[in-house]
Design a protein around this motif. Structure first.
Motif, short mmCIF file in Angstrom:
data_model
loop_
_atom_site.label_atom_id
_atom_site.label_comp_id
_atom_site.label_asym_id
_atom_site.label_seq_id
_atom_site.Cartn_x
_atom_site.Cartn_y
_atom_site.Cartn_z
N ILE B 184 0.82 -1.22 0.00
CA ILE B 184 0.00 0.00 0.00
C ILE B 184 0.85 1.26 0.00
N ALA B 185 2.17 1.12 0.19
CA ALA B 185 3.04 2.30 0.22
C ALA B 185 3.04 3.04 -1.11
N VAL B 186 2.82 2.31 -2.21
CA VAL B 186 2.82 2.98 -3.52
C VAL B 186 1.42 3.47 -3.88
N ASP B 187 0.51 3.38 -2.89
CA ASP B 187 -0.86 3.86 -3.06
C ASP B 187 -1.55 3.25 -4.27
N PRO B 188 -1.69 1.93 -4.28
CA PRO B 188 -2.32 1.28 -5.44
C PRO B 188 -3.83 1.49 -5.41
N GLU B 189 -4.47 1.10 -6.52
CA GLU B 189 -5.92 1.19 -6.55
C GLU B 189 -6.55 -0.15 -6.21
N VAL B 190 -5.80 -1.22 -6.54
CA VAL B 190 -6.30 -2.57 -6.30
C VAL B 190 -5.22 -3.33 -5.54
N ILE B 191 -5.63 -4.17 -4.59
CA ILE B 191 -4.66 -5.05 -3.94
C ILE B 191 -5.11 -6.49 -4.16
N LEU B 192 -4.20 -7.28 -4.70
CA LEU B 192 -4.49 -8.70 -4.91
C LEU B 192 -3.82 -9.48 -3.79
#
Lengths: 422, 273
Positions: B184-192
């Motif tokens: 989440i540090a790269v501020d994603p939109e989706v996490i798998l």
């Protein structure tokens, strides 16, 4: 059940004993080897010297005061230092008459003593026409006698020193004019025909330069090849073929690499003969497969989960390799490189082919100077007839092994530094 | 949808676009995945909804992990793997030549089955993503990102005094939360998430599940799990796979209380799997 258990325990005990025996045998062999080399080689690090009162006769040297620069150097070169030596020896033994007798008297002092006198007077012209006590390097035969390598009880004709010479040496010794000192020449000089003037420094520098070239060429090429084959190359028939070839190259006899070096570097590229540059390139060819194989297995040993993790946060393939795979594989790569370099350090055969087997007195100053390397130097000395070279051989082996130990120690230090847990 | 021809209620598994909570962040359409000769995923349609947790359940080898790895093209690295069909992120195909896979993975983060922190410090583990993407420079800016990511991953209190210790020295559950913080540090939109709790003990699992629930509003989450209770606890949508086919997709409560397909019912009641 009970009987089986006893049998199994006995088998285990036997197995441990076999192991202990094997280790014991290995340590004993190593001990004998080291003991023999050190026992024969330590005398190479000491040297016999003779104390003589040398008078720097102005008539023999000429007036240095009047001369400057080039003329002065020429005068110093021209001067007959042999005569000075002869005079001081005759002073020591006034009753020696006749050319032959005087020649065998002067033979007690090394031929290198003349150069020593020249340096002395060049450094300090005030010594002119004065008599100074000087410790001069003894000839190798005297050195051998003092080190107990020449038996006194054999007939004179079978001895390198005559009865008269023995008597002179004894007389000098009785007067306290003979001493044994640390042999600086052995560690600072290049090769020589005279054992007492021969040193390993030239070969050591040659080895160092050669290895530097070999490492500088084979390490980057080897690591890049391994990285490409493991991380980027498609797995197909061509990469399989390359892989099989690399594995085969690791098993090619080293003399074949020597021939390759001769054909490519000397004949086609016309690089200088006997030079560390060519020797290093040849050894680099020989070491490349070892480094590639070691680096590939080290890269393969990096857990795939680390690659996935890096890829998962968006690292590009190059970043995956540079930030994660290589740092983690580095300890293994270094180990393989050091093994390859250690083998290159001890290699003689390929260097014979590119002319690094020559008798070279000068210490090499650059990559293109003629040079030899430690194992070749050992081979050359072992081939020499003088008794004085026997201890030099063992001494040079000690130097070579110290070099190796230092290299390995460096590798261990680097490995500890880069080692990481995951 | 690939369904047994006898299934007459096929339309139920297709989510109606008219419902207001149906906001597909990512959408897979007719995706086929082949491993060499093996047909691992067969013509699957699956949306990943924004602000929801989508659980992918099914017996081992049913293709759910394979499909999950298609969403950020992790299968690209496997030479024998071939993906067909269409997957979109915000309406744009992720296989589009203009979409860089590096950018895609920055927008679609991933957490793996086994905790796999880098053998670097806790700080560097979290800072790695922002650093390579140039999101933040060294210093206070990066410190803030690391702190907030660890905070959001529920790890800050435990590691704030040991940021320079190796990430591999943490416990298994902490390592997995570190991996989530890293994602989440790269501020994603989706996490798998590919079975993120399968290597953890029940207490660590509970913490991760709590974390998933907290993260759900900010990210679209897709989670593969073997644990059906987990799927029921954390997800709003559930997709059930069997032998590479998507058998049923729907609201989690519907799937678990009132599944349409017989295979789903059998699996959920523990008949096989």
């Amino acid at each position: 059940m009970q009987a089986r258990l006893t049998g199994r325990n006995a088998a285990e005990l036997r197995f441990r004993l076999y192991g202990l025996f094997a280790i014991g045998a290995a340590i004993a062999t190593l001990g004998v080897l080291l003991f023999s080399i050190v026992g024969k080689g330590y005398t190479a690090f000491v040297q016999t010297e003779i104390l003589l009162d040398v008078r720097f006769d102005a008539a023999a040297i000429g007036d240095l005061e009047d001369l400057e620069g080039e003329g002065r150097r020429a005068a110093l070169q021209r001067a007959d230092y042999g005569a000075l030596l002869r005079e001081s020896l005759r002073e020591q033994f006034p009753d020696v008459e006749g050319r032959t007798a005087i020649r065998s008297l002067t033979a007690l002092v090394s031929t290198g003593a003349r150069a020593m006198l020249r340096e002395k007077i060049a450094d300090d012209p005030a010594l002119l026409d004065r008599s100074v006590p000087l410790w001069l390097t003894a000839d190798d035969e005297v050195d051998m006698l003092m080190k107990g390598q020449i038996a006194r009880d054999v007939p004179e004709s079978e001895r390198r020193l005559s009865d008269v010479q023995l008597a002179w040496v004894d007389a000098l010794e009785a007067e306290g004019r003979i001493r044994t000192v640390f042999n600086r020449t052995f560690l600072t000089a290049g090769d020589s025909r005279e054992p007492e003037l021969a040193g390993v420094w030239g070969a050591l520098v040659g080895s160092f330069l050669t290895l530097a070239v070999a490492l500088g060429v084979s390490f980057p090429i080897g690591v890049l090849t391994a990285v490409y084959l493991e991380e980027f190359a498609p797995k197909n028939r061509w990469t399989d073929l390359v892989e099989v070839n690399i594995n085969n190259l690791a098993a090619v006899p080293s003399i074949v690499y020597g021939l390759l070096g001769l054909a490519v570097f000397l004949n086609i590229l016309q690089l200088p003969r006997s030079a560390p540059l060519v020797g290093g390139l040849t050894l680099a060819l020989m070491t490349l497969p070892t480094i590639i194989i070691a680096a590939r297995s080290a890269i393969l040993g990096v857990p795939p989960s680390i690659r996935e993790a890096a890829r998962g946060v968006g690292a590009s393939p190059l970043q995956v390799v540079a930030h994660h795979v290589l740092p983690l594989a580095l300890p293994g790569i270094l180990t393989g490189t050091i093994i390859g370099m250690a083998r290159a350090l001890g290699e003689t055969a390929p260097l014979l082919m590119v002319g690094m087997v020559a008798f070279i007195v000068d210490v090499p100053g650059s990559l293109t100077d003629a040079a030899t390397v430690l194992p070749v130097q050992i081979f050359l000395w072992a081939d020499s007839p003088e008794r004085g070279f026997v201890e030099k051989v063992s001494g040079a082996i000690l130097v070579l092994m110290t070099f190796l130990l230092l290299m390995n120690a460096g590798a261990i230090v680097m490995r500890q530094k880069f080692e990481k847990r995951w | 949808m690939l369904l047994a021809p006898s299934d007459s209620e096929a339309e139920v598994i297709v989510p109606e676009p008219s419902t207001e909570e149906f906001r597909p962040k990512m959408n897979a359409t007719a995706v086929d995945v082949y491993y060499g000769d093996t047909h691992a995923v067969k013509k699957v349609d699956l949306p990943i909804l924004e602000g929801d947790v989508t659980a992918l359940i099914g017996p081992s080898g049913c293709g759910k992990s394979t499909l999950l790895r298609c969403f950020n093209r992790m299968n690209d690295a496997i030479a024998a793997c071939r993906v067909e069909g269409e997957i979109t992120l915000e309406g744009r195909s992720i296989f589009d030549a203009e979409i860089d896979v590096v950018e895609l993975r920055a927008r679609v983060g991933m957490v793996f089955q086994k905790p796999n922190p880098f053998p670097k410090s806790v700080y560097d583990n979290v800072a790695y993503g922002p650093r390579i993407h140039g999101i933040a420079r060294k210093g206070p800016e990066m410190d803030a990102i690391v702190a907030s990511s660890l905070e959001r991953a529920g790890l800050w209190q435990e590691v704030k005094d040991r940021l320079q210790e190796s990430g591999t020295a943490l416990s298994g559950g902490q390592q997995q939360r570190l991996c989530i913080a890293r994602a989440i540090a790269v501020d994603p939109e989706v996490i798998l998430m590919d079975e993120p709790c399968s290597a953890l003990d029940p207490i660590a699992t509970a913490k991760i599940e709590e974390l998933i629930c907290e993260l759900r509003g900010r990210f679209a989450i897709a989670i593969v799990t073997h644990n059906m209770q987990q799927a029921a606890r954390v997800s709003q949508r559930t997709a059930f796979f069997h032998l590479g086919e998507l058998v049923e997709y729907g609201r989690t409560e519907d799937i678990f209380t009132n599944p349409v397909q017989e295979r789903t019912r059998d699996y959920i009641t523990g008949r096989y799997g």
